[in-house]
Design a protein around this motif. Sequence first.
Motif, mmCIF file in Angstrom:
data_model
loop_
_atom_site.group_PDB
_atom_site.id
_atom_site.type_symbol
_atom_site.label_atom_id
_atom_site.label_comp_id
_atom_site.label_asym_id
_atom_site.label_seq_id
_atom_site.Cartn_x
_atom_site.Cartn_y
_atom_site.Cartn_z
ATOM 1 N N ASP A 100 77.239 61.412 -23.583
ATOM 2 C CA ASP A 100 78.149 60.267 -23.617
ATOM 3 C C ASP A 100 78.156 59.537 -22.273
ATOM 4 O OD1 ASP A 100 79.013 60.330 -26.200
ATOM 5 O OD2 ASP A 100 80.813 61.516 -25.809
ATOM 6 N N GLY A 101 78.192 58.222 -22.350
ATOM 7 C CA GLY A 101 78.266 57.411 -21.149
ATOM 8 C C GLY A 101 76.928 57.074 -20.525
ATOM 9 N N THR A 102 75.836 57.652 -21.058
ATOM 10 C CA THR A 102 74.515 57.367 -20.504
ATOM 11 C C THR A 102 74.070 55.959 -20.878
ATOM 12 O OG1 THR A 102 73.890 59.699 -20.702
ATOM 13 C CG2 THR A 102 72.108 58.109 -20.389
ATOM 14 N N SER A 103 73.613 55.213 -19.897
ATOM 15 C CA SER A 103 73.069 53.876 -20.126
ATOM 16 C C SER A 103 71.559 53.995 -20.320
ATOM 17 C CB SER A 103 73.391 52.976 -18.933
ATOM 18 O OG SER A 103 72.687 51.763 -19.010
ATOM 19 N N VAL A 104 71.076 53.533 -21.462
ATOM 20 C CA VAL A 104 69.654 53.646 -21.794
ATOM 21 C C VAL A 104 69.071 52.243 -21.976
ATOM 22 C CG1 VAL A 104 67.938 54.606 -23.368
ATOM 23 C CG2 VAL A 104 70.091 55.835 -22.973
ATOM 24 N N ILE A 136 82.791 44.442 -17.817
ATOM 25 C CA ILE A 136 82.088 43.256 -17.329
ATOM 26 C C ILE A 136 81.178 43.629 -16.158
ATOM 27 C CG2 ILE A 136 82.392 40.970 -16.305
ATOM 28 C CD1 ILE A 136 84.891 40.631 -17.958
ATOM 29 N N GLN A 137 81.552 44.634 -15.395
ATOM 30 C CA GLN A 137 80.664 45.094 -14.326
ATOM 31 C C GLN A 137 79.322 45.531 -14.898
ATOM 32 O OE1 GLN A 137 82.193 48.272 -11.880
ATOM 33 N NE2 GLN A 137 80.284 48.509 -10.748
ATOM 34 N N PHE A 138 79.360 46.297 -15.986
ATOM 35 C CA PHE A 138 78.115 46.754 -16.613
ATOM 36 C C PHE A 138 77.301 45.560 -17.110
ATOM 37 C CE2 PHE A 138 75.574 48.170 -20.212
ATOM 38 C CZ PHE A 138 74.941 49.280 -19.679
ATOM 39 N N LEU A 146 70.895 42.608 -21.362
ATOM 40 C CA LEU A 146 71.920 42.312 -22.367
ATOM 41 C C LEU A 146 71.864 40.884 -22.886
ATOM 42 C CD1 LEU A 146 74.961 44.231 -20.842
ATOM 43 C CD2 LEU A 146 73.812 44.731 -22.997
ATOM 44 N N LEU A 147 70.980 40.054 -22.344
ATOM 45 C CA LEU A 147 70.875 38.681 -22.833
ATOM 46 C C LEU A 147 70.582 38.667 -24.327
ATOM 47 C CD1 LEU A 147 68.956 36.702 -20.056
ATOM 48 C CD2 LEU A 147 71.326 36.408 -20.789
ATOM 49 N N ASN A 148 71.350 37.842 -25.041
ATOM 50 C CA ASN A 148 71.225 37.650 -26.491
ATOM 51 C C ASN A 148 71.698 38.854 -27.298
ATOM 52 O OD1 ASN A 148 70.017 35.040 -26.138
ATOM 53 N ND2 ASN A 148 68.098 36.076 -25.636
ATOM 54 N N GLN A 149 72.319 39.831 -26.638
ATOM 55 C CA GLN A 149 72.923 40.939 -27.366
ATOM 56 C C GLN A 149 74.415 40.680 -27.553
ATOM 57 O OE1 GLN A 149 70.320 44.516 -25.371
ATOM 58 N NE2 GLN A 149 71.994 45.069 -26.710
ATOM 59 N N THR A 150 74.987 41.299 -28.581
ATOM 60 C CA THR A 150 76.407 41.146 -28.885
ATOM 61 C C THR A 150 77.192 42.291 -28.262
ATOM 62 O OG1 THR A 150 75.935 39.999 -30.959
ATOM 63 C CG2 THR A 150 78.120 40.971 -30.725
ATOM 64 N N VAL A 151 78.248 41.949 -27.532
ATOM 65 C CA VAL A 151 79.085 42.952 -26.878
ATOM 66 C C VAL A 151 80.550 42.597 -27.109
ATOM 67 C CG1 VAL A 151 77.358 43.368 -25.080
ATOM 68 C CG2 VAL A 151 79.193 41.723 -24.677
ATOM 69 N N THR A 152 81.407 43.560 -26.806
ATOM 70 C CA THR A 152 82.851 43.344 -26.870
ATOM 71 C C THR A 152 83.459 43.708 -25.525
ATOM 72 O OG1 THR A 152 82.919 43.843 -29.240
ATOM 73 C CG2 THR A 152 84.997 43.984 -28.038
ATOM 74 N N VAL A 153 84.366 42.863 -25.024
ATOM 75 C CA VAL A 153 85.056 43.145 -23.770
ATOM 76 C C VAL A 153 86.550 42.920 -23.957
ATOM 77 C CG1 VAL A 153 83.070 42.485 -22.356
ATOM 78 C CG2 VAL A 153 84.812 40.784 -22.884
ATOM 79 N N GLU A 154 87.336 43.609 -23.142
ATOM 80 C CA GLU A 154 88.769 43.350 -23.041
ATOM 81 C C GLU A 154 89.038 42.881 -21.623
ATOM 82 O OE1 GLU A 154 91.395 46.450 -24.194
ATOM 83 O OE2 GLU A 154 90.723 46.481 -26.283
ATOM 84 N N SER A 177 87.360 46.273 -14.020
ATOM 85 C CA SER A 177 86.253 46.627 -13.127
ATOM 86 C C SER A 177 86.200 45.722 -11.905
ATOM 87 C CB SER A 177 84.919 46.548 -13.882
ATOM 88 O OG SER A 177 84.574 45.196 -14.176
ATOM 89 N N GLY A 178 86.958 44.604 -11.942
ATOM 90 C CA GLY A 178 86.944 43.658 -10.832
ATOM 91 C C GLY A 178 85.843 42.625 -10.937
ATOM 92 N N TYR A 179 85.123 42.627 -12.055
ATOM 93 C CA TYR A 179 84.056 41.657 -12.284
ATOM 94 C C TYR A 179 84.518 40.628 -13.309
ATOM 95 C CZ TYR A 179 80.569 44.395 -9.722
ATOM 96 O OH TYR A 179 79.862 45.040 -8.735
ATOM 97 N N GLY A 180 83.942 39.416 -13.215
ATOM 98 C CA GLY A 180 84.335 38.341 -14.105
ATOM 99 C C GLY A 180 83.165 37.766 -14.870
#
Length: 464
Positions: A100-104, A136-138, A146-154, A177-180
């Motif tokens: 869990d949590g691994t970025s691939v 948003i940091q990620f 991540l360009l052209n991929q669908t994501v969800t943020v709060e 995360s402190g990112y915008g």
Amino acid sequence: GQTVTLTGVADCFSGAPQYLPAYPDHISSAGGGSPVISNIVYNPADPEAGETVTVSATVSDDGSITTVDLIYNAGSGDVTTAMTPIGGDVYEGEIPGFADGTSVSFWVQATDNDGNTTTSAPQIYIVGQSDGLYSIQFIQENRDALLNQTVTVEATVTMGFGSLRSDRTSIYIQDDSGYGLNLYNAAALTDLVRGTRLRVTGTITEFNGVLEIEPQNPAQDIEILATGLPVEDLVEEVSIAQAKSARWDGALIRVKGTVIEVGTNIGGGSNILVRDFSGSIVVRIWDSAVEAGLFGENTGSPAEVIERIFQKDDFYQITGIGSVYNGEYQILTGYGEDVVNLTESLGDNIIFNVETLMPGQIPGNGLKDEPFAPDLGEMLHLTINCPTESRFTLMVYDLDGREVRNLTPGGNAAGGYYEISWNGTDDNRERLNIGIYLLYFEIRDSHGKVQTEIKPVVLGTPTD
């Protein structure tokens, strides 16, 4: 570089020979083009811990395909595995399960019989991200994948509707995360004002270097979680040199500096040039924000309103969004509350003197505006006197705007008389490199008004 076979009539036009094939089948490829990779899909879209991910892709070529590889990276370097044809032009490969949590991140690479190789754009997923929620940091740190991929943020709206545009939605959001990130939609979503907490699902896109999340159906893709939230806790105070960094692209930042130019209104907004001890930057205010009343009563044109707010040579605190335009960093400001004039005379009884003292030399008899060489036992001696009801800070910065030493007694000293010595070391008491440094003296009265002074000093070394 592609070779073709032609059947047709030889001709000449304006002295130039030409060949005229009569039908499409009179042109045939003899190979030489690169492979085309399309329709890359990974399944499951939200893998759990230890779950294998299957990647499929369509690979075509004008000749024949010799190899198709799936390359992935889970943080320990690239791993290459061969993809297998499963019918037609479709190939398939597998990525093993991770914790869990691994970025691939992964991509596909294909080579044809002519030795031409094509590599797809990278894609990325996070193991155990079943809710599809990304920080948003990620997103900022993996923007290409991540360009052209669908994501969800709060996130919370930091620059709301009308502060940048009024004909469509172009706002900024920021999470914990402190990112915008810019949120864009062609519709005018007027309820997305500053302080609105939302959950948004959208496609990651990029426009003129600005990273955006674009919801396709705002009614379904945007959920408002709360309204009226303060944004002060999201603000990061930085020097102007620090503001000129991709780290703050889209984030809410605050700088303090002197207005050195109130530019003319251009391109639907006004540019104000602000400088601090570390450099200068443009503050951009769009006419739409002024016209919407976000800078108070908008009597007169937007340019006239801005000229009343900003006074040349006055010292300001400015809060806004870090941004890049035409390769140059700027700060986007959209609210009158984000522009505070801190200029006010604190009296004539403020003393800030700097002198170089040689070993055994008495303060007051040193050299002013001269380099000092700590290796010879020389010290920089500073004398400060300011009103008792005020507070002051004294910092040393390098020319890149990085703080290298805090010389303030106690970190934030009350007014009074002080004598401070500096031997050219940083906060870890390690000797700094020779060069030019900036002493930044800031005094603030009980009403928050500020006066600053900057003195350059040269840290030298003995010469033969």
